[in-house]
Enzyme design. Structure first.
Site, PDB file in Angstrom:
ATOM      1  N   LYS A  47       0.817  -1.218   0.000  1.00 39.21           N
ATOM      2  CA  LYS A  47       0.000   0.000   0.000  1.00 39.21           C
ATOM      3  C   LYS A  47       0.853   1.271   0.000  1.00 39.21           C
ATOM      4  CE  LYS A  47      -3.886  -2.037   2.502  1.00 39.21           C
ATOM      5  NZ  LYS A  47      -4.850  -2.420   1.498  1.00 39.21           N
ATOM      6  N   GLU A  49      -2.423   6.609   8.160  1.00 39.40           N
ATOM      7  CA  GLU A  49      -3.227   7.533   7.357  1.00 39.40           C
ATOM      8  C   GLU A  49      -4.084   8.377   8.265  1.00 39.40           C
ATOM      9  OE1 GLU A  49      -5.581   5.157   4.660  1.00 39.40           O
ATOM     10  OE2 GLU A  49      -3.898   4.921   3.284  1.00 39.40           O
ATOM     11  N   HIS A  62     -14.848  -3.026   8.077  1.00 39.45           N
ATOM     12  CA  HIS A  62     -14.072  -2.755   6.863  1.00 39.45           C
ATOM     13  C   HIS A  62     -14.209  -3.836   5.807  1.00 39.45           C
ATOM     14  CE1 HIS A  62     -12.464   0.407   9.287  1.00 39.45           C
ATOM     15  NE2 HIS A  62     -11.823  -0.424  10.086  1.00 39.45           N
ATOM     16  N   ARG A  96      -6.951  -7.708  -9.540  1.00 38.66           N
ATOM     17  CA  ARG A  96      -7.633  -8.979  -9.815  1.00 38.66           C
ATOM     18  C   ARG A  96      -9.084  -8.687 -10.092  1.00 38.66           C
ATOM     19  NH1 ARG A  96     -10.550  -8.925  -4.961  1.00 38.66           N
ATOM     20  NH2 ARG A  96      -9.354  -8.044  -3.246  1.00 38.66           N
TER      21      ARG A  96
HETATM   22  P1  ADP Z   1     -13.112  -7.382  -2.570  1.00 37.03           P
HETATM   23  O1  ADP Z   1     -12.999  -5.921  -2.656  1.00 37.03           O
HETATM   24  O2  ADP Z   1     -13.030  -8.084  -3.868  1.00 37.03           O
HETATM   25  O3  ADP Z   1     -14.215  -7.800  -1.698  1.00 37.03           O
HETATM   26  P2  ADP Z   1     -11.536  -8.284  -0.422  1.00 37.03           P
HETATM   27  O4  ADP Z   1     -10.468  -7.375   0.083  1.00 37.03           O
HETATM   28  O5  ADP Z   1     -12.761  -8.455   0.408  1.00 37.03           O
HETATM   29  O6  ADP Z   1     -11.817  -7.785  -1.854  1.00 37.03           O
HETATM   30  O7  ADP Z   1     -10.892  -9.711  -0.701  1.00 37.03           O
HETATM   31  C1  ADP Z   1     -11.468 -10.688  -1.543  1.00 37.03           C
HETATM   32  C2  ADP Z   1     -11.035 -12.039  -1.071  1.00 37.03           C
HETATM   33  O8  ADP Z   1      -9.652 -12.133  -0.963  1.00 37.03           O
HETATM   34  C3  ADP Z   1     -11.576 -12.382   0.285  1.00 37.03           C
HETATM   35  O9  ADP Z   1     -11.805 -13.758   0.284  1.00 37.03           O
HETATM   36  C4  ADP Z   1     -10.444 -11.980   1.211  1.00 37.03           C
HETATM   37  O10 ADP Z   1     -10.530 -12.730   2.395  1.00 37.03           O
HETATM   38  C5  ADP Z   1      -9.258 -12.343   0.371  1.00 37.03           C
HETATM   39  N1  ADP Z   1      -8.077 -11.486   0.574  1.00 37.03           N
HETATM   40  C6  ADP Z   1      -7.815 -10.318  -0.010  1.00 37.03           C
HETATM   41  N2  ADP Z   1      -6.612  -9.862   0.297  1.00 37.03           N
HETATM   42  C7  ADP Z   1      -6.070 -10.767   1.130  1.00 37.03           C
HETATM   43  C8  ADP Z   1      -4.823 -10.875   1.806  1.00 37.03           C
HETATM   44  N3  ADP Z   1      -3.854  -9.974   1.674  1.00 37.03           N
HETATM   45  N4  ADP Z   1      -4.626 -11.939   2.586  1.00 37.03           N
HETATM   46  C9  ADP Z   1      -5.579 -12.869   2.723  1.00 37.03           C
HETATM   47  N5  ADP Z   1      -6.757 -12.834   2.088  1.00 37.03           N
HETATM   48  C10 ADP Z   1      -7.014 -11.805   1.313  1.00 37.03           C
HETATM   49  P1  ADP Z   2      -7.999  -3.580   2.434  1.00 34.04           P
HETATM   50  O1  ADP Z   2      -6.792  -3.877   1.621  1.00 34.04           O
HETATM   51  O2  ADP Z   2      -8.001  -4.331   3.711  1.00 34.04           O
HETATM   52  O3  ADP Z   2      -9.243  -3.705   1.623  1.00 34.04           O
HETATM   53  P2  ADP Z   2      -8.352  -0.687   2.258  1.00 34.04           P
HETATM   54  O4  ADP Z   2      -7.265   0.313   2.317  1.00 34.04           O
HETATM   55  O5  ADP Z   2      -8.963  -0.933   0.931  1.00 34.04           O
HETATM   56  O6  ADP Z   2      -7.825  -2.048   2.878  1.00 34.04           O
HETATM   57  O7  ADP Z   2      -9.476  -0.249   3.289  1.00 34.04           O
HETATM   58  C1  ADP Z   2     -10.601  -1.044   3.568  1.00 34.04           C
HETATM   59  C2  ADP Z   2     -11.711  -0.193   4.171  1.00 34.04           C
HETATM   60  O8  ADP Z   2     -11.272   0.483   5.357  1.00 34.04           O
HETATM   61  C3  ADP Z   2     -12.207   0.923   3.281  1.00 34.04           C
HETATM   62  O9  ADP Z   2     -13.200   0.498   2.401  1.00 34.04           O
HETATM   63  C4  ADP Z   2     -12.736   1.931   4.281  1.00 34.04           C
HETATM   64  O10 ADP Z   2     -14.003   1.545   4.733  1.00 34.04           O
HETATM   65  C5  ADP Z   2     -11.784   1.800   5.429  1.00 34.04           C
HETATM   66  N1  ADP Z   2     -10.676   2.777   5.342  1.00 34.04           N
HETATM   67  C6  ADP Z   2      -9.459   2.550   4.792  1.00 34.04           C
HETATM   68  N2  ADP Z   2      -8.659   3.636   4.906  1.00 34.04           N
HETATM   69  C7  ADP Z   2      -9.382   4.571   5.545  1.00 34.04           C
HETATM   70  C8  ADP Z   2      -9.109   5.915   5.988  1.00 34.04           C
HETATM   71  N3  ADP Z   2      -7.934   6.489   5.802  1.00 34.04           N
HETATM   72  N4  ADP Z   2     -10.097   6.582   6.617  1.00 34.04           N
HETATM   73  C9  ADP Z   2     -11.304   5.992   6.843  1.00 34.04           C
HETATM   74  N5  ADP Z   2     -11.612   4.749   6.477  1.00 34.04           N
HETATM   75  C10 ADP Z   2     -10.670   4.021   5.828  1.00 34.04           C
END
Ligand code: ADP
Ligand code: ADP
Ligand code: MG
Length: 540
Positions: free
Chosen positions: A116, A200, A235, A292
């Site tokens: 990230k 952040e 989240h 993906r």
């Molecule tokens: P989406 O936005 O497609 O819902 P998610 O972040 O919820 O993406 O992840 C989709 C799938 O991949 C879920 O089954 C989640 O548990 C898995 N996943 C995503 N990133 C990781 C990670 N870094 N480690 C383990 N599982 C992950």
């Molecule tokens: P992941 O890889 O686990 O999906 P993301 O960075 O996409 O992580 O964040 C997942 C969720 O967490 C976002 O959809 C949002 O709801 C919350 N989130 C992430 N960053 C922030 C932020 N800086 N401030 C507020 N909410 C956040």
């Protein structure tokens, strides 16, 4: 085009990819585990190969084994689905090194965006607004603490290598900062094998809006509009829709432009999702790119009419994007609900187990990874299916989803169907005024009512034990908003007991009408509309 593709995944997404392969006349090979021997993703495959025991580390994450299988069975490409190896750049590289095509972005793109901190730096350079934060990713507690102090409160600690909403921690006061940082580093290390955190600014009450992009090997990049994923629990997305409701057109344009600019700057290949959060003042910030196919891709398919898996395969085989930007249209409104085997009454703990009967609703799109008599193993993500509705207007798509959930029969498993129904009945959800913490902050609004649900459960028991009455042996009832409940199947007709959370309730069946039942639970009378599911009769 490819002749034979190996699908390196399981469950609904493996079924989904297989479906497009069949439509395109591409053969496919699937891999499965001892725990998945009866999984629907095995159907229709040219070969189904068992690659190991249940735990993912011994099977679906065994890249070398999967590549060897692809070679042995004459595949020319590997589709990774989502999760598992889909965002593993070393796997993508190894697939290519073995002379096969990885259906996804280039390994270097996956590597750069999987971190990230690096992704944010690249997007900042490309002129895409990123969430304000500070410093480099670090797993040194003192350095992270100093960054939190410079960023200010509230701040968000986020694993740089994270995903799936796991391991993030909001810091609201400087008290206890040391412990918060130490525990976030520990969680990041144990979940992702990398303790580095980024810091952040925590954006209050944001919406999560993401943009689907696609690039081809000729250098074309397009977007396929946006998806709103603000309905989240801790989240993690629960309900998604497209397009984002009541989004000012100028803001939509700036979001999709930013995503396309970001993707172009990387020479992005294949499908990707640019995730943003949008503040209450309509400022927006880049969060991350998912390199993906996304779980929620069907809502984009519904509004655009595009088969995104087909595009993935075409682009991976070297073809140009099938449509140019101005030929991609957004029509109507689509909504997706994720159905999980989990227990809303017990902190949404996964509830794996055997599925007795599944009947999916008719007239909506169903992406399912389980069938009647099947098993939800304990080893993987507990999402078992997705329902997708599409209509001219949002209100109709939402109403259709409520009927679809009501018409879903999933017996034997505790699921979040009742929870989803309660979410979709909420006025804030109807008005689309929600933010990403709405479900968590209002959790009590979405918890199951006690006795009406129990009364519905009684109907199920009574129906199940009627045995021959009306000639419907083993007729089941749809128990609507019931999340869970141990039923007493041998109860006498017209009277039964239902166990819930360790309490036994005595229920009396008072009368049966054309529409349903009149039941008393502990003396409290309820009218229950029981949906007769002729489709399920004889199955149970
Ligand atoms: P989406 O936005 O497609 O819902 P998610 O972040 O919820 O993406 O992840 C989709 C799938 O991949 C879920 O089954 C989640 O548990 C898995 N996943 C995503 N990133 C990781 C990670 N870094 N480690 C383990 N599982 C992950
Ligand atoms: P992941 O890889 O686990 O999906 P993301 O960075 O996409 O992580 O964040 C997942 C969720 O967490 C976002 O959809 C949002 O709801 C919350 N989130 C992430 N960053 C922030 C932020 N800086 N401030 C507020 N909410 C956040
Ligand atoms: Mg994300």
């Amino acid at each position: 085009m490819f002749k034979r593709v190996l699908i390196a995944n399981r469950g609904e997404i493996a079924c989904r990819v297989g479906r497009t392969c069949r439509a395109l006349g591409i053969e496919y090979v699937v891999v499965y585990t001892e725990a998945d021997a009866s999984s629907p993703h095995l159907h229709g495959a040219a070969h189904a190969i068992c690659i190991g025991q249940g735990p993912a580390a011994l099977s679906y994450l065994d890249g070398a084994r999967i590549i060897a299988t692809a070679i042995e069975f004459g595949c020319d490409a590997v589709h990774p689905g989502y999760g598992f190896l889909s965002e593993n750049s070393e796997f993508a590289e190894a697939v290519a090194a073995a002379g096969l095509t990885f259906v996804g972005p280039r390994p270097e793109t996956i590597a750069a965006l999987g971190d990230k901190a690096r992704a944010k730096a690249l997007m900042h350079e490309a002129g895409v607004p990123v969430v304000p934060g500070g410093g480099d990713a670090s797993d040194d507690p003192e350095a992270v603490e100093a960054i939190v102090r410079s960023v200010g409160l509230p701040a968000l600690l986020k694993p740089s290598a994270g995903g799936g909403g796991k391991g993030m921690q909001i810091v609201e006061t400087f008290d206890g900062l040391r412990e918060a940082v130490a525990s976030a580093i520990r969680v990041a290390r144990s979940s992702f094998g990398d303790g580095r955190l980024i810091v952040e600014r925590y954006i209050e009450q944001p919406r999560h809006i993401e943009v689907q992009v696609f690039g081809d090997s000729q250098g074309n990049v397009v977007h396929l509009f946006e998806r709103e994923c603000s309905l989240q629990r801790r989240h993690q997305k629960v309900v998604e829709e497209a397009p984002a409701p009541s989004l000012p057109e100028s803001l939509r344009q700036r979001l999709v432009d930013s995503a396309v600019r970001g993707a172009r700057s990387l020479g992005y290949l294949n499908a990707g999702t640019f995730e943003f959060i949008v503040g209450r003042d309509q400022s927006f910030y880049f969060l991350e790119v998912n390199t993906r196919l996304q779980v929620e891709h069907p809502v984009t398919e519904s509004i655009t009419g595009v088969d995104l898996v087909e595009w993935q395969l075409r682009v991976a085989s070297g073809e140009p994007l099938p449509l140019q930007q101005d030929a991609i249209r957004c029509e109507g409104h689509a909504m997706e609900c994720r159905i999980y085997a989990e227990d809303p009454a017990r902190e949404f703990r996964p509830s794996p187990g055997q599925v007795q009967v599944v009947c999916w609703p008719e007239g909506v799109r169903v992406e399912a990874g389980v069938a009647s008599g099947g098993v939800v193993p304990p080893y993987y993500d507990p999402m078992v299916a997705k329902l997708v509705t599409h209509a001219v207007h949002r209100s109709a798509a939402l109403q259709r989803m409520r009927s679809a959930l009501e018409g879903t029969l999933l017996l034997g498993l505790t699921s979040n169907i009742g929870y989803l129904l309660r979410v979709l009945a909420n006025p804030g959800v109807h008005a689309a005024t929600v933010h990403t913490r709405y479900l968590d902050e209002n959790a009590s609004l979405f918890s199951a009512g006690g006795k009406p649900a129990l009364a519905a459960a009684c109907v199920a028991v009574v129906e199940a034990s009627r045995d021959g009455l009306d000639g419907h042996r083993g007729t089941w009832c749809d128990v609507g908003s019931l999340d869970r409940g141990g039923l007493a199947p041998a109860a006498p007709l017209g009277h039964t007991h239902v166990w819930s959370d360790g309490v036994m309730y005595s229920c009396a069946w008072l009368a049966r009408s054309a529409l349903g039942y009149n039941l008393a639970v502990e003396g409290e009378v309820h009218d229950i509309h029981a949906v007769q599911t002729a489709r399920a009769s004889g199955v149970a």
